[in-house]
Design a protein around this motif. Sequence first.
Motif, mmCIF file in Angstrom:
data_model
loop_
_atom_site.group_PDB
_atom_site.id
_atom_site.type_symbol
_atom_site.label_atom_id
_atom_site.label_comp_id
_atom_site.label_asym_id
_atom_site.label_seq_id
_atom_site.Cartn_x
_atom_site.Cartn_y
_atom_site.Cartn_z
ATOM 1 N N GLU A 1 -4.594 6.798 5.112
ATOM 2 C CA GLU A 1 -3.182 6.594 5.484
ATOM 3 C C GLU A 1 -2.937 5.233 6.115
ATOM 4 O OE1 GLU A 1 -1.089 9.997 7.083
ATOM 5 O OE2 GLU A 1 -2.825 11.241 6.676
ATOM 6 N N THR B 1 0.840 -1.210 0.000
ATOM 7 C CA THR B 1 0.000 0.000 0.000
ATOM 8 C C THR B 1 0.871 1.254 0.000
ATOM 9 O OG1 THR B 1 -0.045 0.156 2.397
ATOM 10 C CG2 THR B 1 -1.824 -1.095 1.369
ATOM 11 N N SER B 2 0.267 2.338 -0.465
ATOM 12 C CA SER B 2 0.947 3.627 -0.423
ATOM 13 C C SER B 2 -0.098 4.710 -0.239
ATOM 14 C CB SER B 2 1.690 3.843 -1.738
ATOM 15 O OG SER B 2 1.940 5.211 -1.933
ATOM 16 N N SER B 3 0.155 5.637 0.702
ATOM 17 C CA SER B 3 -0.815 6.722 0.881
ATOM 18 C C SER B 3 -0.640 7.765 -0.221
ATOM 19 C CB SER B 3 -0.659 7.364 2.259
ATOM 20 O OG SER B 3 0.655 7.810 2.417
ATOM 21 N N ARG B 4 0.424 7.608 -1.010
ATOM 22 C CA ARG B 4 0.643 8.521 -2.133
ATOM 23 C C ARG B 4 -0.243 8.197 -3.323
ATOM 24 N NH1 ARG B 4 6.815 10.106 -3.582
ATOM 25 N NH2 ARG B 4 6.940 11.857 -2.160
ATOM 26 N N THR B 5 -0.399 6.907 -3.602
ATOM 27 C CA THR B 5 -1.162 6.529 -4.803
ATOM 28 C C THR B 5 -2.549 5.997 -4.470
ATOM 29 O OG1 THR B 5 -0.412 4.250 -4.807
ATOM 30 C CG2 THR B 5 0.966 5.834 -5.971
ATOM 31 N N ARG C 1 8.788 -0.369 4.880
ATOM 32 C CA ARG C 1 9.024 0.318 3.604
ATOM 33 C C ARG C 1 9.681 -0.633 2.618
ATOM 34 N NH1 ARG C 1 8.888 5.958 3.530
ATOM 35 N NH2 ARG C 1 8.425 6.825 5.584
ATOM 36 N N GLU D 1 7.154 5.702 -5.233
ATOM 37 C CA GLU D 1 5.779 5.989 -4.808
ATOM 38 C C GLU D 1 5.559 5.686 -3.326
ATOM 39 O OE1 GLU D 1 3.532 5.148 -9.078
ATOM 40 O OE2 GLU D 1 3.802 3.516 -7.662
ATOM 41 N N ASP D 2 6.664 5.310 -2.626
ATOM 42 C CA ASP D 2 6.592 5.160 -1.167
ATOM 43 C C ASP D 2 5.699 3.996 -0.737
ATOM 44 O OD1 ASP D 2 7.607 6.059 1.121
ATOM 45 O OD2 ASP D 2 6.138 7.631 1.488
ATOM 46 N N TYR D 3 5.879 2.843 -1.332
ATOM 47 C CA TYR D 3 5.042 1.679 -0.993
ATOM 48 C C TYR D 3 5.534 0.982 0.267
ATOM 49 C CZ TYR D 3 1.566 1.506 -4.608
ATOM 50 O OH TYR D 3 0.455 1.783 -5.364
ATOM 51 N N TYR D 4 4.564 0.452 1.005
ATOM 52 C CA TYR D 4 4.841 -0.356 2.197
ATOM 53 C C TYR D 4 4.388 -1.786 1.930
ATOM 54 C CZ TYR D 4 5.741 3.662 5.207
ATOM 55 O OH TYR D 4 6.299 4.764 5.791
ATOM 56 N N ARG E 1 7.843 1.691 -7.595
ATOM 57 C CA ARG E 1 7.121 1.460 -6.325
ATOM 58 C C ARG E 1 7.871 2.097 -5.142
ATOM 59 N NH1 ARG E 1 3.601 0.658 -9.213
ATOM 60 N NH2 ARG E 1 2.590 -1.286 -9.821
#
Length: 642
Positions: free
Chosen positions: A527, A48-52, A168, A127-130, A124
């Motif tokens: 988030e 998941t990413s809160s950016r995308t 992360r 795009e700050d993916y977790y 990814r």
Amino acid sequence: FSFLQERLRYMLLLLLFLHGADSFYVPGVAPINFHRNDPVEIKAVKLTSSRTQLPYEYYSLPFCQPTKITYKAENLGEVLRGDRIVNTPFQVSMNVEKKCEVLCNFPNKPVTLTVEQSKLIAERIREDYYVHLIADNLPVATRLEFYSNREEEEKKKEKDVQFEHGYRLGFMDGNKFYLHNHLSFILYYHREDVEENQEPTYRVVRFEVIPQSIKLEDLKADEKSMCTLPEATGSAPQEIDPSKENQLLFTYSVHWEESDIKWASRWDTYLTMSDVQIHWFSIINSVVVVFFLSGILSMIIIRTLRKDIANYNKEDDIEDTMEESGWKLVHGDVFRPPQYPMILSSLLGSGIQLFCMILIVIFVAMLGMLSPSSRGALMTTACFLFMFMGVFGGFFAGRLYRTLKGHRWKKGAFCTATLYPGVVFGICFVLNCFIWGKHSSGAVPFPTMVALLCMWFGISLPLVYLGYYFGFRKQPYDNPVRTNQIPRQIPEQRWYMNKFVGILMAGILPFGAMFIELFFIFSAIWENQFYYLFGFLFLVFIILVVSCSQISIVMVYFQLCAEDYRWWWRTFLVSGGSAFYVLIYAIFYFVNKLDIVEFIPSLLYFGYTALMVLSFWLLTGTIGFYAAYMFVRKIYAAVKID
């Protein structure tokens, strides 16, 4: 029917029994006891990413795969959230340490990422993916430690610890991308009390990870899949160059620690991630402000009304020639049916449906039955409850439609069952097409969509018709005064009696009472936080109902005093005024709190926000409308009218 009642009673008793048996999670997940060396399965949930705002399934990236990939059967809520729970090749055994082990392929043959795969991973990471994993249904968390006060650092080295959901995927340094290819799992167990001659049993109570990026050359691997980690200072991170093929090793280590945390409290770590002090302060503040204001409003309205009613009744006794003024003047028109009565009753029916659903969901969640440990339970419950509450929505809509002199009850029932759900389905379908285009796991699969349509037309629609039929056959609401044949002329209204001014004025109080809670709900949705403070939410919901009712009564009183009897639609619109403020808050949140820049994530945000605002408007509008309707019937019943 009595058989159904009996079944429901048994189910409720069973739920209550389960609630008593396990004080924390009901009827959720039973604890799993492990013996030493028992396998503890680690599964992947999603990225998941809160950016995308676009979740992806774990194997959408070239991670190491087990010999056979098996997906867990999921409930409706999990599918709608984009969870795709799948097995992973991590071999973890209860209370067995692992220093460093290579995850896939043979040690002398590192994983080679193609240019496409390297590009995808780099994208990814940008795009700050977790990555979200679970062990024994506990989500993985990354520990963040920081000093609360710099000056006291020398005196006592106490650190504040917070946890971040998931870990992360990697990090950026300048224009270079680095992948976390080594995971150090730290699992905490609680030793259960057993009799002397029995083997000790353990329960998993916390799951942490320390992700590291270690270059291929620094990871020394042998033939048995074992590897040696370099010294922390001398190692270089594993770079992913998106313009060429990359070679790397995926490795992991496992460390077990004993913990005093009992199994029942194991979720506390994840749920105390934000400051609760703010919450208490804001809630108490809201309660005080709302009850203070509502007390003042009630006093003013009751005193003014008493005076009005006493005057009107006295005038009748003393002097009939005195000219009437104020709200008594419009007694012959106040119950005149409005324009579009079918649409009004349909919207109010959907509002009742939403009100019942939200009330039951929050109440059940407050009892702990929809805790975060039962993944997707909240959304599944909400969907099913909305379908089943159609019977109440239909009943209220049918009765109101009959009161408003409507005759086409079948068309009215169809309108109630399809108007609001149709808009929701339409918006969701359009957004879903965009998510499909991005190949995200957040896209609702076609079979699930068909299942939802079947639920809508197979459960909700018949129930709405059933409720509507009985509501329409029931005696209409009893209006205390007769309606004149010829409508009265409405005098010119002052500027502040404008609809939009009314919406702005009426929305402030309910919104002010709940906007802090709104911040936490938005954080949970956008988030990837857990929302669990349903006790607070229940309190806020009660405050919302009280404040909406009172504001709507005040607004309708002013309107009738200004001799404007067209209050039906206006009350519904004005009572939902706080939805306008929710929209403004959502735009503020988007600009200030979220880091969304691309088109599709922005579209998703505003699409879902539009649905939330629409639902909130229906909910608050319905609460305000019924409060105002009861008030109007009460005051006209209290005055003598020739």
